[in-house]
Motif scaffolding. Structure first.
Motif, PDB file in Angstrom:
ATOM      1  N   ASP A 290      29.172  22.392  52.287  1.00  0.00           N
ATOM      2  CA  ASP A 290      28.921  23.431  51.276  1.00  0.00           C
ATOM      3  C   ASP A 290      29.520  23.080  49.919  1.00  0.00           C
ATOM      4  O   ASP A 290      30.082  23.935  49.223  1.00  0.00           O
ATOM      5  N   GLY A 291      29.432  21.803  49.535  1.00  0.00           N
ATOM      6  CA  GLY A 291      29.900  21.386  48.213  1.00  0.00           C
ATOM      7  C   GLY A 291      31.401  21.416  48.037  1.00  0.00           C
ATOM      8  O   GLY A 291      31.896  21.474  46.907  1.00  0.00           O
ATOM      9  N   PHE A 292      32.153  21.361  49.127  1.00  0.00           N
ATOM     10  CA  PHE A 292      33.619  21.408  49.053  1.00  0.00           C
ATOM     11  C   PHE A 292      34.166  20.073  48.558  1.00  0.00           C
ATOM     12  O   PHE A 292      33.953  19.033  49.180  1.00  0.00           O
ATOM     13  N   VAL A 293      34.873  20.079  47.405  1.00  0.00           N
ATOM     14  CA  VAL A 293      35.519  18.878  46.860  1.00  0.00           C
ATOM     15  C   VAL A 293      36.877  19.278  46.300  1.00  0.00           C
ATOM     16  O   VAL A 293      36.977  20.212  45.497  1.00  0.00           O
ATOM     17  N   GLU A 294      37.938  18.582  46.740  1.00  0.00           N
ATOM     18  CA  GLU A 294      39.292  18.840  46.237  1.00  0.00           C
ATOM     19  C   GLU A 294      39.983  17.520  45.946  1.00  0.00           C
ATOM     20  O   GLU A 294      39.739  16.510  46.618  1.00  0.00           O
ATOM     21  N   LEU A 295      40.866  17.542  44.931  1.00  0.00           N
ATOM     22  CA  LEU A 295      41.631  16.366  44.533  1.00  0.00           C
ATOM     23  C   LEU A 295      43.112  16.629  44.758  1.00  0.00           C
ATOM     24  O   LEU A 295      43.632  17.672  44.335  1.00  0.00           O
ATOM     25  N   TYR A 296      43.790  15.685  45.432  1.00  0.00           N
ATOM     26  CA  TYR A 296      45.210  15.827  45.743  1.00  0.00           C
ATOM     27  C   TYR A 296      45.981  14.662  45.128  1.00  0.00           C
ATOM     28  O   TYR A 296      45.754  13.498  45.481  1.00  0.00           O
ATOM     29  N   ALA A 297      46.890  14.977  44.204  1.00  0.00           N
ATOM     30  CA  ALA A 297      47.738  13.950  43.611  1.00  0.00           C
ATOM     31  C   ALA A 297      48.741  13.469  44.647  1.00  0.00           C
ATOM     32  O   ALA A 297      49.365  14.279  45.348  1.00  0.00           O
ATOM     33  N   TYR A 298      48.894  12.159  44.750  1.00  0.00           N
ATOM     34  CA  TYR A 298      49.779  11.525  45.730  1.00  0.00           C
ATOM     35  C   TYR A 298      49.450  11.949  47.164  1.00  0.00           C
ATOM     36  O   TYR A 298      50.271  11.847  48.057  1.00  0.00           O
ATOM     37  N   GLY A 299      48.235  12.444  47.375  1.00  0.00           N
ATOM     38  CA  GLY A 299      47.823  12.859  48.711  1.00  0.00           C
ATOM     39  C   GLY A 299      48.444  14.147  49.175  1.00  0.00           C
ATOM     40  O   GLY A 299      48.231  14.561  50.319  1.00  0.00           O
ATOM     41  N   MET A 300      49.218  14.837  48.288  1.00  0.00           N
ATOM     42  CA  MET A 300      49.953  16.025  48.720  1.00  0.00           C
ATOM     43  C   MET A 300      49.669  17.264  47.886  1.00  0.00           C
ATOM     44  O   MET A 300      49.466  18.343  48.424  1.00  0.00           O
ATOM     45  N   TYR A 301      49.677  17.112  46.562  1.00  0.00           N
ATOM     46  CA  TYR A 301      49.583  18.293  45.699  1.00  0.00           C
ATOM     47  C   TYR A 301      48.160  18.442  45.166  1.00  0.00           C
ATOM     48  O   TYR A 301      47.621  17.536  44.526  1.00  0.00           O
ATOM     49  N   LYS A 302      47.535  19.592  45.387  1.00  0.00           N
ATOM     50  CA  LYS A 302      46.165  19.837  44.953  1.00  0.00           C
ATOM     51  C   LYS A 302      46.123  20.058  43.442  1.00  0.00           C
ATOM     52  O   LYS A 302      46.696  21.025  42.937  1.00  0.00           O
TER      53      LYS A 302
ATOM     54  N   ARG B 200      52.839  13.624  35.111  1.00  0.00           N
ATOM     55  CA  ARG B 200      54.156  14.265  35.121  1.00  0.00           C
ATOM     56  C   ARG B 200      54.126  15.566  35.923  1.00  0.00           C
ATOM     57  O   ARG B 200      55.024  15.836  36.738  1.00  0.00           O
ATOM     58  N   MET B 201      53.097  16.374  35.711  1.00  0.00           N
ATOM     59  CA  MET B 201      52.994  17.648  36.421  1.00  0.00           C
ATOM     60  C   MET B 201      52.824  17.420  37.925  1.00  0.00           C
ATOM     61  O   MET B 201      53.474  18.069  38.748  1.00  0.00           O
ATOM     62  N   ALA B 202      51.957  16.479  38.290  1.00  0.00           N
ATOM     63  CA  ALA B 202      51.712  16.209  39.698  1.00  0.00           C
ATOM     64  C   ALA B 202      52.966  15.687  40.377  1.00  0.00           C
ATOM     65  O   ALA B 202      53.281  16.049  41.518  1.00  0.00           O
ATOM     66  N   ARG B 203      53.700  14.838  39.676  1.00  0.00           N
ATOM     67  CA  ARG B 203      54.941  14.282  40.242  1.00  0.00           C
ATOM     68  C   ARG B 203      55.940  15.407  40.517  1.00  0.00           C
ATOM     69  O   ARG B 203      56.561  15.462  41.579  1.00  0.00           O
ATOM     70  N   LYS B 204      56.104  16.296  39.552  1.00  0.00           N
ATOM     71  CA  LYS B 204      57.047  17.403  39.720  1.00  0.00           C
ATOM     72  C   LYS B 204      56.603  18.334  40.845  1.00  0.00           C
ATOM     73  O   LYS B 204      57.403  18.757  41.681  1.00  0.00           O
ATOM     74  N   PHE B 205      55.330  18.686  40.852  1.00  0.00           N
ATOM     75  CA  PHE B 205      54.859  19.628  41.863  1.00  0.00           C
ATOM     76  C   PHE B 205      54.909  19.023  43.260  1.00  0.00           C
ATOM     77  O   PHE B 205      55.081  19.737  44.241  1.00  0.00           O
ATOM     78  N   THR B 206      54.743  17.705  43.368  1.00  0.00           N
ATOM     79  CA  THR B 206      54.850  17.077  44.675  1.00  0.00           C
ATOM     80  C   THR B 206      56.304  17.097  45.140  1.00  0.00           C
ATOM     81  O   THR B 206      56.579  17.278  46.329  1.00  0.00           O
ATOM     82  N   HIS B 207      57.248  16.903  44.214  1.00  0.00           N
ATOM     83  CA  HIS B 207      58.665  17.089  44.544  1.00  0.00           C
ATOM     84  C   HIS B 207      58.891  18.496  45.104  1.00  0.00           C
ATOM     85  O   HIS B 207      59.566  18.678  46.118  1.00  0.00           O
ATOM     86  N   ILE B 208      58.334  19.486  44.412  1.00  0.00           N
ATOM     87  CA  ILE B 208      58.538  20.886  44.815  1.00  0.00           C
ATOM     88  C   ILE B 208      57.929  21.147  46.192  1.00  0.00           C
ATOM     89  O   ILE B 208      58.548  21.791  47.052  1.00  0.00           O
ATOM     90  N   SER B 209      56.727  20.642  46.437  1.00  0.00           N
ATOM     91  CA  SER B 209      56.086  20.824  47.743  1.00  0.00           C
ATOM     92  C   SER B 209      56.912  20.197  48.848  1.00  0.00           C
ATOM     93  O   SER B 209      57.059  20.763  49.941  1.00  0.00           O
ATOM     94  N   THR B 210      57.481  19.022  48.577  1.00  0.00           N
ATOM     95  CA  THR B 210      58.292  18.348  49.585  1.00  0.00           C
ATOM     96  C   THR B 210      59.583  19.127  49.847  1.00  0.00           C
ATOM     97  O   THR B 210      60.031  19.228  50.989  1.00  0.00           O
ATOM     98  N   LEU B 211      60.185  19.683  48.796  1.00  0.00           N
ATOM     99  CA  LEU B 211      61.407  20.472  48.972  1.00  0.00           C
ATOM    100  C   LEU B 211      61.134  21.739  49.781  1.00  0.00           C
ATOM    101  O   LEU B 211      61.978  22.164  50.591  1.00  0.00           O
ATOM    102  N   LEU B 212      59.973  22.365  49.581  1.00  0.00           N
ATOM    103  CA  LEU B 212      59.621  23.540  50.387  1.00  0.00           C
ATOM    104  C   LEU B 212      59.526  23.166  51.866  1.00  0.00           C
ATOM    105  O   LEU B 212      59.966  23.921  52.740  1.00  0.00           O
ATOM    106  N   GLN B 213      58.959  22.000  52.139  1.00  0.00           N
ATOM    107  CA  GLN B 213      58.877  21.542  53.520  1.00  0.00           C
ATOM    108  C   GLN B 213      60.278  21.288  54.073  1.00  0.00           C
ATOM    109  O   GLN B 213      60.578  21.603  55.229  1.00  0.00           O
ATOM    110  N   TYR B 214      61.157  20.723  53.248  1.00  0.00           N
ATOM    111  CA  TYR B 214      62.536  20.451  53.665  1.00  0.00           C
ATOM    112  C   TYR B 214      63.266  21.759  54.014  1.00  0.00           C
ATOM    113  O   TYR B 214      63.956  21.840  55.034  1.00  0.00           O
ATOM    114  N   LEU B 215      63.103  22.784  53.183  1.00  0.00           N
ATOM    115  CA  LEU B 215      63.737  24.074  53.458  1.00  0.00           C
ATOM    116  C   LEU B 215      63.174  24.711  54.730  1.00  0.00           C
ATOM    117  O   LEU B 215      63.920  25.306  55.521  1.00  0.00           O
TER     118      LEU B 215
END
Length: 804
Positions: free
Chosen positions: A175-187, A244-259
């Protein structure tokens, strides 16, 4: 002597659904119909490791892609709609995230564009290391589902991010689903406007466009293959800011997983044994005949040294002296473990979150650079506030643990002495001394904790809540049973009396009646909302630049594996072009088509479509008649993959009476794409309806081909950087592996030495698991009755049986 050197051949026990060569090593990843992911090395096609399917992830692998540095694999699961990131070194699942749609294809690319802004960012990337302590590793004793934070010497975030250079995982689905993930983690983008089911996609290395092959239903309900080019100019224009934004947000996503994993460890440290005191007191109330309160009976024992027969039976028969001592040690051990996890893991993780979110807020205030990407300073401020509330709740839990440890120590010490006296046993002198202060302390503990609470009876039949820590760790929406007593707290009294400070945004809300789990979930939701906004804004900026219907799918191909089926896409980084190779079986089965489109939709580059006539004629007429007659063949193309910018690897099948003949060949693209004749398509018609006017080139094989004897070859996977190819049969179980450029012996030897060094590094990390795989490989070969020792005739007959 045939071109291309065969280095391996094997019959596999299960059909292969996906195969992809590593971009950096001579390794190929295979996914089979059982949901197993396999990694094989080039030499003799030996298995390095296998990752079996699990209930936690899923069993139906639908697509596969390597990270550009070759250190990680991504694969999608159809039955659970998840994407899994797997480490190549040890076959470990590093990250899992859910998808809203069924993923049918994926592509992982690396950005090659450079700029001064990007270089300055690369140099300043590690600044956080100067301000933040390294996150403590999680205890290995707990059954956390992810192992990325349990390694002693690995930097968990860099392990997931890899190189600083931006890489993007592109996912396409139904159904036309396309998403882009920076570093394979952050959408970073959710795209709309694509119709049909994605069959293949390719993001250009300059981020200017995304090419997609889709399958849509036409007006007469026939499957129709279309080429779509999407303009992703915003990503290209704001590349340093996106990185820069993707790098920071991927850090944040990883920290949420750590918590999240830290809290999981805390819940496991809090054992059910801590509830035994509550349950036994409840049972005591239900069975006793007297009307006195439980706390009164304990207070009578404290003051007069005498107890009722019911209380004595409870203490001596249910708790026992030995059981009381064990219970006290268990409670103290569990409290101590939870306390350490809160201090070292929750607090350090929350501090790192606040640091990175504060930097993102600073980025959002730079509106000239980041406003176009959807960074919202108010949403980020809300996320910072939510992390602050989580830190406050963690500190509150520390105070409750500290108070509970003191209370339980004093209570168990007194009760232990009282039970020894009931048994008329010797009381050690060091335990026999209780001051008036100690007695008052125990009396306060009894009066506060041992009162019967009828409201608790609805909660699993409980009357009591003596143990106060567990309520903070329960993943429930209900309020705390016993919130902390804030009476007399001077800070809270000061806040209540201050009209300005009471509702100040500078103060983090504390949620005194909520559990730690509740506050954590609230924090995750706020941060997730904050992270999603740029993906929506960037997604809306993407517009369709080209839509070209190519051809209709023949009904006979409905049952063929779609994961291998043409068209195939290629991104030429140097020429900044997208190439598409495809066949039109119903219109012209003996032709192969090449479409060329510039990666920049706003740049006027001549777009062209060329066809290659797959009729092969002898180039040297001086040969004898027999060789000349044998070289007159007309082929159909079964599969075609781009070997590199200048070469196309194809699997050809002889037409009509020569249908059993299979050929693996390299086709040079320069002669076809460099022709003077240009073809401009009519967008109002499908390309197959314009096929008669498409310029055509003859087939040029030269010596770059090899007949695949005794094999019904159907599909091929190639890697021009490593100069390798893997051919798969029509029954998806027979594989042959080739080294393609065998004429450069010196270069090949150097490459093989480098490859073997890579292999050695990989093999040393497989440890006992890898050794076990080698023996498993031997078992597989034994079960296949010789595997590689089979003759070509045996392989051919087996394939005939499979196909029949």
């Amino acid at each position: 002597m045939p071109a291309f050197r065969q280095v391996g051949e094997k019959q596999l026990p299960n059909p292969v659904l996906c195969m992809a060569w590593s971009p950096k090593r001579d390794l190929i990843a295979l996914a089979n119909t059982t949901g197993e992911l396999l990694l094989h090395r080039l030499a003799s096609f030996q298995r390095v490791w296998s990752l079996p399917p699990s209930e936690y992830t899923g069993k139906e692998i639908t697509a596969l892609a390597w990270r550009p540095d070759g250190k990680m694999l991504a694969f999608s699961l159809g039955d659970t709609k998840q994407v899994v990131l797997c480490g190549v070194e040890k076959a470990e699942i590093l990250h899992v995230f859910p998808m809203q749609s069924f993923v049918t294809c994926m592509h992982w690319m690396e950005v090659t564009e450079e700029s001064s802004a990007l270089n300055s960012f690369y140099n300043s990337e590690d600044e956080s290391k100067h301000f933040l302590p390294k996150l403590p590793t999680l205890p290995k004793s707990y059954s956390t589902t992810s192992k990325i934070f349990c390694e002693e010497k690995s930097d968990e975030i860099l392990n997931l991010l890899g190189d600083i250079r931006l890489n993007i995982l592109v996912l396409g689905g139904e159904d036309g689903f396309v998403e882009l993930y920076a570093y394979g983690m952050y959408k970073i983008a959710t795209l709309g406007g694509v119709s049909g089911t994605c069959r293949s996609l390719c993001l250009s290395s300059d981020l200017k466009s995304l090419s997609v092959i889709t399958e849509v239903r036409s007006v007469d309900n026939n499957p129709e293959i279309c080429y779509v080019q999407l303009d992703t100019g915003l990503l290209s224009d704001c590349l340093p800011e996106v990185t820069r934004m993707a790098r920071k947000f991927t850090h944040i996503s990883t920290l949420l997983q750590y918590l999240h994993l830290s809290l999981t460890c805390m819940c496991e440290a809090w054992e059910d044994i801590l509830m035994q005191m509550d349950l036994r007191l409840t049972k005591f109330v239900q069975e006793k005949n007297t009307s006195t309160q439980v706390q009164d009976e304990f207070l009578e024992l404290l003051l007069w040294g005498q107890s009722s027969p019911e209380l004595q039976a409870l203490l001596m028969n249910q708790l026992t002296v030995k059981g009381l001592k064990k219970l006290g040690q268990s409670i103290e051990s569990s409290y101590s473990s939870i306390q350490k996890l809160v201090i070292s893991h929750l607090q350090s993780g929350a501090e790192a979150l606040l640091y990175h979110l504060s930097e993102v807020k600073g980025m959002s205030l730079w509106k000239q650079k980041f406003e176009a990407l959807g960074l919202d300073s108010e949403a980020i401020e809300g996320a910072i506030t939510a992390v602050g509330s989580f830190s406050l709740k963690a500190n509150e839990l520390l105070q409750v643990i500290d108070k509970s440890m003191k209370n339980f120590k004093a209570f168990f010490r007194w009760l232990y002495v009282a039970m020894l006296r009931m048994c008329e046993e010797h009381v050690p002198p060091e335990l026999n001394k209780m001051t008036q202060k100690d007695i008052a302390f125990v009396a306060d503990f009894l009066s506060e904790h041992f009162s019967e609470n009828e409201e608790l009876f609805d909660r699993k039949g409980k009357y009591f809540n003596v143990e106060r820590v567990g309520q903070y760790l329960k993943d429930e929406d209900e309020d705390l049973v016993s919130p902390p007593n804030t009476k007399g707290n001077q800070w809270l009294m000061f806040l209540q009396d201050s009209t300005h400070l009471k509702d100040s945004p500078l103060l983090f809300p504390s949620y005194p009646k909520k559990s730690l789990h509740f506050v954590k979930r609230m924090m995750e939701n706020v941060i997730e909302h904050c992270l999603q906004k740029p993906a929506e804004v960037i997604g809306k900026s993407v517009k369709q630049a080209t839509f070209l219907p190519l051809y209709t799918v023949p009904d006979s191909s409905e049952n063929t594996p779609r994961l291998f089926e043409l068209p195939s896409l290629w991104n030429d980084k140097k020429a900044k072009m997208h190439y598409v190779v495809f066949c039109m079986p119903e219109i012209s089965p003996c032709k192969l088509y090449l479409l060329r489109k510039g990666t920049d939709p706003n740049r006027h580059i001549p777009n062209s479509v060329m066809s290659i006539d797959l009729s092969h004629h002898p180039e040297n007429t001086d040969d004898d008649n027999e060789e000349e007659a044998q070289s007159h063949y007309v082929y159909n193309c079964l599969d075609a993959r781009f070997y590199d910018d200048e070469m196309l690897t194809v699997v050809l099948q002889g037409s009509e009476e020569q249908s059993s003949r299979r050929v693996l060949a390299q086709l040079p693209l320069a002669s076809s794409l460099g022709c003077d004749t240009e073809f401009t398509w009519d967008p109002s018609q499908r390309l197959d309806q314009q096929s008669s006017t498409i310029p055509c080139q003859g087939l040029v094989l030269g010596n770059q081909w090899r007949e695949l004897e005794n094999m019904k070859a159907q599909f091929v996977a190639v890697n021009g950087i490593r100069k390798v190819a893997c051919v798969l049969s029509a029954n998806l179980r027979h594989i042959r592996v080739f080294e393609m450029d065998v004429e450069d012996e010196d270069d090949e030897g150097a490459d093989s030495q480098n490859a073997s060094a890579d292999q050695d590094g990989l093999e040393t990390t497989t440890n006992s698991q890898g050794q076990g795989e080698e023996s498993l490989e031997a078992d597989d070969e034994a079960g296949e009755q010789g595997g590689e020792q089979k003759t070509g005739e045996q392989l051919e007959s087996e394939e005939a049986l499979e196909l029949s």
